[in-house]
Design an enzyme around this catalytic site. Structure first.
Site, PDB file in Angstrom:
ATOM      1  N   ASP A 187       0.813  -1.278  -0.031  1.00 16.64           N
ATOM      2  CA  ASP A 187      -0.152   0.152   0.068  1.00 16.64           C
ATOM      3  C   ASP A 187       0.998   1.145   0.082  1.00 16.64           C
ATOM      4  OD1 ASP A 187      -2.687   1.414   0.256  1.00 16.64           O
ATOM      5  OD2 ASP A 187      -1.682   2.050   2.347  1.00 16.64           O
ATOM      6  N   ASP A 192      -1.255  -0.185   6.467  1.00 13.39           N
ATOM      7  CA  ASP A 192      -1.318   0.494   7.884  1.00 13.39           C
ATOM      8  C   ASP A 192      -2.565   0.830   7.910  1.00 13.39           C
ATOM      9  OD1 ASP A 192      -1.359   2.846   6.043  1.00 13.39           O
ATOM     10  OD2 ASP A 192       0.135   3.582   7.340  1.00 13.39           O
ATOM     11  N   THR A 219       0.430   4.672   0.710  1.00  8.62           N
ATOM     12  CA  THR A 219       0.453   5.537   1.800  1.00  8.62           C
ATOM     13  C   THR A 219       0.890   4.672   3.272  1.00  8.62           C
ATOM     14  OG1 THR A 219      -1.425   6.651   0.707  1.00  8.62           O
ATOM     15  CG2 THR A 219      -0.809   7.123   3.193  1.00  8.62           C
TER      16      THR A 219
END
Length: 822
Positions: free
Chosen positions: A335, A578, A337
């Site tokens: 991911d 996250d 970000t």
């Protein structure tokens, strides 16, 4: 902010649809016979009420453990099948033979002690890291909100919720502001459920959007899915190819050992009319080396030391096989970000559109920032750029938090002059129609790796209506610059060098994500795909996944489907993330990796948590896994070579009706010098070999021919010595010659396994050879181990047979390597 959960009459609406649970009606959280929900107390419990509940035992006392208890560790290391067999044989030997024939028992005690100590060290490391990474829910008491440990929650506590928060106990919603809860980990349904006051929430679910608070109605073991949090971080040795492979090998060893041992006992005690005690000693000497007693120990030690090493780098391994699993991974899904970029962003520019007034746009953005008490990174950047003033003239009348499924958030304002306005802020390519001319301008910004949000004005005030985004009037572009992680480029280069494919999966614009990945040097970053064009057919999706490296506008459910599509092609997939939108994919991936600063939900389902939030820690985990797999494969070959030659020697003795050539002391010496000591060093050494599948096959294809050659060479020397020696002391001389051959052949197996050579590996092999030479030349060691070479003809014959066997070993190992691969 208004509570949108209340209808116009001020009454609390009825509960949302009940969640359907597969576990059975007795676990239904919306049972008609349940008592009504408790009255909401906005200030929470008082200190006195908390003390009363603790005294009554109404506390969330589910033990969340990161490791086995000391009792379980001792039991697992001591109470094993082979320890029982060796223990019985050890007791027998203590009564019938000198102490030197009982040395194998002391070795087992030492090995077991080492295993307990190492696993205890790993337990302490895991426990300390688990405390650091523990979720701390925010609870209101005496009117004050504070973070407390999960086990301190009591019945009736008011617990606040925000995006990414995990519901840690069962309860009833008391406050809701567009609160959406994902119950997929419990029900399997991927769609989030909108929660209103009075609705139930269950432990194990998590918040995907909005916020609110709930009152705890069930705590401890009464809470539904209370075991989920416990199991998520428990130290375990299951679901590991190494562990299951070793169990399979031990099963085969047991099948071989039992009939062979029975035949050997009959041969030595009944058929041969020898001294009883000497016969018992030689029988035990034949049985003990069949057992690969140190193999399980060294596997556990290698895993445990891996946990300790990674713990020093602030990496919490919640499930032990994850160390091994990540080493086998061939696709890593990232991911963007929080993984390639740091969590924060900066507003670099605001571009008014369609003649909008810049000052007006600034006021909209400033007030928008005040609409969400738990802003995401994008909104936080806007808050930092346009902080709220004390004399705010505008007020927020309604708000819709950001959702990764929608790709936008919303807010409604009462402006200074009393005018009502409603706004959406989010992905331009979602809010704008496909042919809008503004998209070309946005495309140019995306190609620079910039993130662009669109501020659009909408008609009406129902922000989350299905068609709210239709007809939105573009007002301004908010251009954000993302902060790249300085170590991300090196990590991507490491995976590329190790032939691990990297796929960047993000909810952001695909072109923008591709530009960011390109800046970090990701190979194939130019191959981007908008996930809205991704085929739904699993096979076609897998093809698209293999052909492209960057995917944008991916929904949480699509992330899960993409992981499944890659797995359907035989890939071992790791997923890092996250955010709450990563939870489903993290759960389904072979290995889930969460950042320590990530949401509670992601940390709960991930097998590995990077507490230092550093993506650069992943190569260390891969390297640790490769060390474990590669080294245990080497060590297992050593142990099983011994098992094979021990079984074959016993069979040859039974078939030829001769005395078993060795006493336990001889094989204890050989096992210590050619297996025990070197295996310990080899198991813990650095090893960068890429992990290979089929552990059992790879070990046995080398161990079986090695064991056969060792047994044949040793028995040949023994038979030649029986014809060469005669008279008193002949058996001791025959044993010494056979021991010399077996040692030299076993040393050659060790020399092959120790490759590629380094200075310390050469030193290790040389030291083991020197140790055996010392035994042969020091008189009291000769007597202690009953080893004395008689004459010169037979010892040199033993050496010659060993050299021939070593030559054959080299040929066979190279043939196996060419025929089956390394």
């Amino acid at each position: 902010m208004t509570q949108r959960a209340l209808d116009s009459s001020g009454e609390t609406p009825g509960p949302s649809r009940p969640a359907m649970i597969d576990a059975g009606a007795e676990l239904d959280p919306v049972h008609p016979m349940e008592p009504p929900p408790p009255p909401h107390r906005p200030d929470g419990l008082t200190t006195a009420e908390v003390a009363e509940r603790v005294a009554r035992g109404e506390v969330n006392d589910v033990p969340v453990r990161s490791s086995r208890s000391l009792t379980e560790i001792v039991r697992a290391n001591v109470l094993t099948r082979f320890n029982l067999i060796i223990g019985v044989l050890w007791v027998i030997m203590l009564f019938v033979a000198p102490i030197q024939d009982s040395l194998f028992g002391f070795v087992i005690v030492a090995n077991t002690g080492i295993g307990i100590i190492q696993e205890w060290r790993a337990k302490k490391t895991l426990d300390s890291l688990a405390v650091i990474g523990e979720a701390k829910p925010t609870v209101r008491r005496d009117g004050v909100a504070a973070e407390i440990s999960t086990h301190e929650i009591v019945l009736g506590d008011v617990i606040e919720l925000g995006p990414g928060d995990k519901v840690v106990v069962d309860g009833v919603v008391a406050e809701a502001d567009s609160l959406e809860v994902d119950e997929s980990l419990l029900t399997g349904e991927a769609d989030p459920v909108l929660k209103r006051p009075g609705d139930p929430v269950m432990s194990g679910s998590f918040v995907v959007a909005g916020g609110g608070a709930f009152t705890a109605t069930k705590v401890g073991r009464e809470a539904y899915a209370a075991q989920l949090a416990e199991e998520a971080s428990r130290f375990t040795l299951v679901h590991s190819e190494l562990r299951s492979g070793i169990s399979t090998i031990l099963k085969y060893v047991t099948w071989m050992m039992v009939p062979t041992a029975i035949g050997l006992i009959i041969s030595q005690l009944v058929v041969k009319d020898n001294n009883f005690k000497d016969s018992v000693a030689r029988t035990v000497g034949g049985i003990v080396p069949m057992i690969p007693e140190g193999l399980v120990l060294l596997t556990s030690v290698a895993f445990a030391i891996g946990v300790v090493r990674l713990g020093r780098k602030q990496c919490l391994v919640q499930e032990l096989p994850a160390i091994e699993g990540l080493a086998r991974v061939d696709v890593v899904c990232l991911d963007k970000t929080g993984t390639l970029t740091e969590g924060g962003m900066d507003v670099t520019e605001v571009r008014p559109l369609n003649g909008s007034d810049e000052a007006y746009v600034t006021e909209v953005l400033r007030t928008f920032g005040a609409s969400d008490p738990r802003p995401n990174a994008s909104l936080q950047a806007i808050i930092d750029a346009y902080p709220q003033t004390e004399e705010a003239a505008w007020t927020v009348t309604d708000a819709m938090p950001f959702s990764s499924a929608r790709k936008y958030s919303g807010a409604a304002f009462a402006e200074a002059d009393g005018t009502a306005s409603a706004w959406l802020l989010g992905a331009p390519d979602v809010l704008l129609s496909e042919g809008d001319t503004t998209l070309a301008e946005i495309e140019q910004l995306n190609r620079q790796g910039l993130r662009v949000l669109l501020l659009a004005r909408v008609q009406g005030d129902d922000l989350d209506a299905p068609g709210a985004a239709a007809g939105a009037a573009p007002t301004a572009l908010v251009v954000l610059e993302q902060r790249l992680r300085p170590d991300a480029g090196d990590t991507l280069a490491y995976f590329a060098d190790q032939n691990v494919a990297t796929k960047v999966i993000s909810g952001d614009n695909a072109v923008s994500v591709g530009a960011v990945a390109g800046k970090l040097g990701l190979a194939g970053a130019e191959n981007t795909l908008d996930a809205r064009r991704l085929p739904t057919d699993p096979d076609e999706m897998a093809t698209a996944m293999e052909q492209n490296a960057v995917f944008g506008r991916v929904t949480p459910q699509q992330k899960r489907d993409m992981v499944a599509a890659l797995q359907s092609r035989g890939h071992t997939v790791a997923m890092t993330g996250d955010g709450v939108n990563d939870v489903l994919a993290l759960k389904d991936a072979d290995i889930g990796v969460s950042m320590g600063s990530g949401s509670e939900a992601t940390r709960a389902v991930a097998q590995i948590v990077l507490l230092n939030n550093s993506f650069a820690t992943l190569p260390s985990v891969v390297a640790e896994g490769r060390r474990v797999i590669g080294n245990i494969t080497r060590v297992a070959t050593l142990f099983l070579t011994k098992t094979v030659y021990s079984v074959l020697l016993a069979i040859l003795v039974v078939c030829t009706q001769v005395e078993y050539p060795f006493l336990p002391r001889h094989l204890t010496l050989l096992a210590t010098l050619t297996i025990g000591v070197p295996a310990f060093f080899l198991a813990l050494a650095p090893n960068k070999e890429r992990a290979q599948p089929h552990f059992v096959r790879r070990v046995m294809r080398y161990a079986i021919p090695s064991g056969v050659i060792a047994a044949a060479a040793t028995f040949t020397t023994y038979l030649v010595a029986r014809h060469h020696y005669s008279g008193e002391g002949a058996l001791d001389a025959e044993t010494s010659a056979a021991t010399l051959t077996l040692f030299l052949v076993a040393m050659w197996v060790l020399a092959i396994i120790a490759r590629p050579y380094t200075w310390w590996r050469i030193g290790l092999v040389a030291a083991m050879g020197l140790g055996f030479l010392i035994v042969l030349v020091v008189p009291w060691l000769q007597d202690f181990f009953a080893l004395k070479l008689v004459g010169t003809t037979m010892p040199w014959t033993a050496v010659a047979i060993a050299v021939a066997a070593a030559t054959l070993l080299e040929f066979v190992w190279r043939w196996v390597g060419r025929r089956f691969g390394a």
